[in-house]
Design an enzyme around this catalytic site. Sequence first.
Site, PDB file in Angstrom:
ATOM      1  N   GLY A 114       0.834  -1.202   0.000  1.00  0.00           N
ATOM      2  CA  GLY A 114       0.000   0.000   0.000  1.00  0.00           C
ATOM      3  C   GLY A 114       0.867   1.249   0.000  1.00  0.00           C
ATOM      4  O   GLY A 114       1.027   1.899   1.040  1.00  0.00           O
ATOM      5  N   SER A 149       1.213   3.561  -3.283  1.00  0.00           N
ATOM      6  CA  SER A 149       0.645   4.604  -4.158  1.00  0.00           C
ATOM      7  C   SER A 149      -0.682   5.120  -3.613  1.00  0.00           C
ATOM      8  O   SER A 149      -1.431   4.386  -2.964  1.00  0.00           O
ATOM      9  CB  SER A 149       0.405   4.042  -5.557  1.00  0.00           C
ATOM     10  OG  SER A 149       1.583   3.446  -6.042  1.00  0.00           O
ATOM     11  N   GLU A 188      14.760  -5.987  -4.274  1.00  0.00           N
ATOM     12  CA  GLU A 188      13.881  -6.678  -5.205  1.00  0.00           C
ATOM     13  C   GLU A 188      14.387  -6.562  -6.639  1.00  0.00           C
ATOM     14  O   GLU A 188      14.428  -7.531  -7.385  1.00  0.00           O
ATOM     15  CB  GLU A 188      12.474  -6.068  -5.068  1.00  0.00           C
ATOM     16  CG  GLU A 188      11.416  -6.685  -5.941  1.00  0.00           C
ATOM     17  CD  GLU A 188      11.203  -8.148  -5.639  1.00  0.00           C
ATOM     18  OE1 GLU A 188      11.638  -8.611  -4.566  1.00  0.00           O
ATOM     19  OE2 GLU A 188      10.637  -8.838  -6.494  1.00  0.00           O
ATOM     20  N   GLU A 199       9.118   6.981 -18.038  1.00  0.00           N
ATOM     21  CA  GLU A 199       9.650   8.357 -17.982  1.00  0.00           C
ATOM     22  C   GLU A 199      10.535   8.530 -16.756  1.00  0.00           C
ATOM     23  O   GLU A 199      11.620   9.125 -16.827  1.00  0.00           O
ATOM     24  CB  GLU A 199       8.501   9.377 -17.942  1.00  0.00           C
ATOM     25  CG  GLU A 199       7.710   9.504 -19.228  1.00  0.00           C
ATOM     26  CD  GLU A 199       6.705   8.366 -19.437  1.00  0.00           C
ATOM     27  OE1 GLU A 199       6.479   7.576 -18.494  1.00  0.00           O
ATOM     28  OE2 GLU A 199       6.162   8.257 -20.543  1.00  0.00           O
TER      29      GLU A 199
HETATM   30  C1  LIG Z   1      -1.651  -2.668 -12.629  1.00  0.00           C
HETATM   31  C2  LIG Z   1      -0.985  -1.832 -11.582  1.00  0.00           C
HETATM   32  C3  LIG Z   1      -0.678  -2.413 -10.375  1.00  0.00           C
HETATM   33  C4  LIG Z   1      -0.084  -1.640  -9.373  1.00  0.00           C
HETATM   34  N1  LIG Z   1       0.140  -2.213  -8.151  1.00  0.00           N
HETATM   35  C5  LIG Z   1       0.573  -1.439  -7.130  1.00  0.00           C
HETATM   36  C6  LIG Z   1       0.701  -1.980  -5.810  1.00  0.00           C
HETATM   37  O1  LIG Z   1       0.469  -3.169  -5.582  1.00  0.00           O
HETATM   38  N2  LIG Z   1       1.051  -1.147  -4.813  1.00  0.00           N
HETATM   39  C7  LIG Z   1       1.321   0.174  -5.019  1.00  0.00           C
HETATM   40  O2  LIG Z   1       1.643   0.877  -4.048  1.00  0.00           O
HETATM   41  N3  LIG Z   1       1.242   0.718  -6.262  1.00  0.00           N
HETATM   42  C8  LIG Z   1       0.872  -0.065  -7.317  1.00  0.00           C
HETATM   43  N4  LIG Z   1       0.749   0.484  -8.577  1.00  0.00           N
HETATM   44  C9  LIG Z   1       0.983   1.906  -8.749  1.00  0.00           C
HETATM   45  C10 LIG Z   1       2.203   2.239  -9.568  1.00  0.00           C
HETATM   46  O3  LIG Z   1       3.369   2.077  -8.807  1.00  0.00           O
HETATM   47  C11 LIG Z   1       1.997   3.687 -10.032  1.00  0.00           C
HETATM   48  O4  LIG Z   1       0.951   3.659 -10.990  1.00  0.00           O
HETATM   49  C12 LIG Z   1       3.227   4.268 -10.634  1.00  0.00           C
HETATM   50  O5  LIG Z   1       4.180   4.487  -9.655  1.00  0.00           O
HETATM   51  C13 LIG Z   1       2.893   5.607 -11.348  1.00  0.00           C
HETATM   52  O6  LIG Z   1       2.231   6.454 -10.479  1.00  0.00           O
HETATM   53  P1  LIG Z   1       0.865   7.164 -10.883  1.00  0.00           P
HETATM   54  O7  LIG Z   1      -0.076   6.139 -11.425  1.00  0.00           O
HETATM   55  O8  LIG Z   1       0.403   7.980  -9.731  1.00  0.00           O
HETATM   56  O9  LIG Z   1       1.235   8.122 -12.069  1.00  0.00           O
HETATM   57  P2  LIG Z   1       2.014   9.508 -11.960  1.00  0.00           P
HETATM   58  O10 LIG Z   1       3.162   9.379 -11.038  1.00  0.00           O
HETATM   59  O11 LIG Z   1       1.020  10.574 -11.678  1.00  0.00           O
HETATM   60  O12 LIG Z   1       2.552   9.643 -13.425  1.00  0.00           O
HETATM   61  C14 LIG Z   1       1.711  10.071 -14.515  1.00  0.00           C
HETATM   62  C15 LIG Z   1       2.597  10.245 -15.727  1.00  0.00           C
HETATM   63  O13 LIG Z   1       3.598  11.258 -15.452  1.00  0.00           O
HETATM   64  C16 LIG Z   1       4.898  10.727 -15.631  1.00  0.00           C
HETATM   65  N5  LIG Z   1       5.806  11.269 -14.612  1.00  0.00           N
HETATM   66  C17 LIG Z   1       5.609  11.277 -13.273  1.00  0.00           C
HETATM   67  N6  LIG Z   1       6.664  11.832 -12.646  1.00  0.00           N
HETATM   68  C18 LIG Z   1       7.537  12.173 -13.602  1.00  0.00           C
HETATM   69  C19 LIG Z   1       8.831  12.793 -13.593  1.00  0.00           C
HETATM   70  N7  LIG Z   1       9.417  13.134 -12.458  1.00  0.00           N
HETATM   71  N8  LIG Z   1       9.456  12.979 -14.787  1.00  0.00           N
HETATM   72  C20 LIG Z   1       8.868  12.619 -15.959  1.00  0.00           C
HETATM   73  N9  LIG Z   1       7.633  12.043 -16.031  1.00  0.00           N
HETATM   74  C21 LIG Z   1       6.991  11.823 -14.879  1.00  0.00           C
HETATM   75  C22 LIG Z   1       4.756   9.223 -15.478  1.00  0.00           C
HETATM   76  O14 LIG Z   1       5.762   8.529 -16.169  1.00  0.00           O
HETATM   77  C23 LIG Z   1       3.380   8.973 -16.085  1.00  0.00           C
HETATM   78  O15 LIG Z   1       3.485   8.893 -17.485  1.00  0.00           O
HETATM   79  C24 LIG Z   1       0.208  -0.283  -9.609  1.00  0.00           C
HETATM   80  C25 LIG Z   1      -0.087   0.292 -10.853  1.00  0.00           C
HETATM   81  C26 LIG Z   1      -0.687  -0.461 -11.826  1.00  0.00           C
HETATM   82  C27 LIG Z   1      -1.007   0.191 -13.138  1.00  0.00           C
END
Ligand SMILES: Cc1cc2nc3c(=O)[nH]c(=O)nc-3n(C[C@H](O)[C@H](O)[C@H](O)COP(=O)(O)OP(=O)(O)OC[C@H]3O[C@@H](n4cnc5c(N)ncnc54)[C@H](O)[C@@H]3O)c2cc1C
Length: 393
Positions: A125, A127, A241, A377
């Site tokens: 937990g 994100s 990991e 990214e």
């Molecule tokens: C199927 C799936 C399973 C997952 N399982 C888990 C889980 O079990 N536990 C958990 O905690 N999380 C989980 N996640 C979350 C995952 O780690 C996040 O989706 C990921 O870290 C991206 O965060 P966000 O979705 O908030 O997107 P954001 O961080 O908001 O990013 C949106 C866009 O902006 C870009 N971006 C963001 N920051 C930057 C930067 N500094 N420079 C350039 N570009 C940038 C990203 O590349 C992306 O294209 C899961 C996600 C998915 C899709």
Amino acid sequence: VDFSPSEGSAAIAAEVREFIAEHVTPEVIRQSLDTGTMHNWALHRALAAKRWLAPTWPTAEGGLDMSEVDAMTLMNELTASGAPLDGGWIITMCAASGLRAMGTEQQKAEVLSKIIAGEALVALGFSEPDCGSDVAAVRTRAVRDGDEWVINGQKMFTTMAHEATWVMLLTRTDPEVPKHRGLTMLLVPMDCPGIVVDPVRTLGGERTNVTFYTDVRVPAHAVLGEVNKGWEFLTYMLTEERGSAFGAGISFMGTIRRVLANSLAWARQTTSEGRRPIDQSATRRRLALAAIDLEVSELLNLRSIWLGSRGEDISVDASVAKLFCTEALQRITSDLLESLGPAGLLDYRSPDAPHAGEIEHAFRHGAVTTIYGGSSEVLRSLIGQRGLGLPRG
Ligand SMILES: Cc1cc2nc3c(=O)[nH]c(=O)nc-3n(C[C@H](O)[C@H](O)[C@H](O)COP(=O)(O)OP(=O)(O)OC[C@H]3O[C@@H](n4cnc5c(N)ncnc54)[C@H](O)[C@@H]3O)c2cc1C
């Protein structure tokens, strides 16, 4: 550089294939596709009985003392079978590596032993709806009240929360200090009053969850590592990991291998018009490019785990491997989907879907893999800054 598999590597691969024939049945795969839950308890327990959940751990801790390269063989064979593993197994073992290194004796006795026995899963937990890449900005609060922590907040993408016994929860315990320094990791039983789990289906077909925490109470000893050192716990766990044979890039290679093998089989078949797709130069070109991508993916992953096994910092190499593998999966599936023509768009539920809809599914899944475990990214920035010494973008 020494990537040689051990003498027993071929035997491991053969043993895994035998295991797959028995435990990874079409029903197991179909159930995971229908539900989106990439986990099957019977399969998971069978893996535990083989000591394959953590094969590189010492035998005294439930492993097999297996080398990372041999563990990669094991992982490759299993993932190439299409077995639903990336929910329960991979997520839980990420949590287990942190618990093993930084958990208290009580946590290890109560939690780690159940994980290794294949009896319990731990969800991650981290994100939240407003932070994923910038995970240090989490807002879920944990406030100390006597001998307990009281948790309020919301997490997004808590994959496997609906099957897990615990969730490893990144919480804000001190909002007054810079964001990385006010975080604490808590181990929270999923059956605590005040937790709500709602399903979220992703483009890739995988089920994940949004989880809500309202006045959830856990004892003081639920802290993992130290209070306000949650960032250290998280980064240690993720680095461990990524450096292992179960790291993010490796789990996608099996999918690439499977898609390529099935595409080759398809291309060699004679169509109803009496032609073979492989006789077309465009198809041969696509298959050759896919084979090259697979080879590069394997070498990048091998290099990363080899460096990790020498105790070197692999944050850049593991990022390169994850980035390349997931984007290769996207490239390959997009290319091969085009080769299949309109029929390629049929999914696994259609009896007419080529390869039982596998490429269509892998194409959708490929998009999702470039997001979790570090988005493309973010990884490019990391490689640019740490690997090439470029200024922050
Ligand atoms: C199927 C799936 C399973 C997952 N399982 C888990 C889980 O079990 N536990 C958990 O905690 N999380 C989980 N996640 C979350 C995952 O780690 C996040 O989706 C990921 O870290 C991206 O965060 P966000 O979705 O908030 O997107 P954001 O961080 O908001 O990013 C949106 C866009 O902006 C870009 N971006 C963001 N920051 C930057 C930067 N500094 N420079 C350039 N570009 C940038 C990203 O590349 C992306 O294209 C899961 C996600 C998915 C899709």
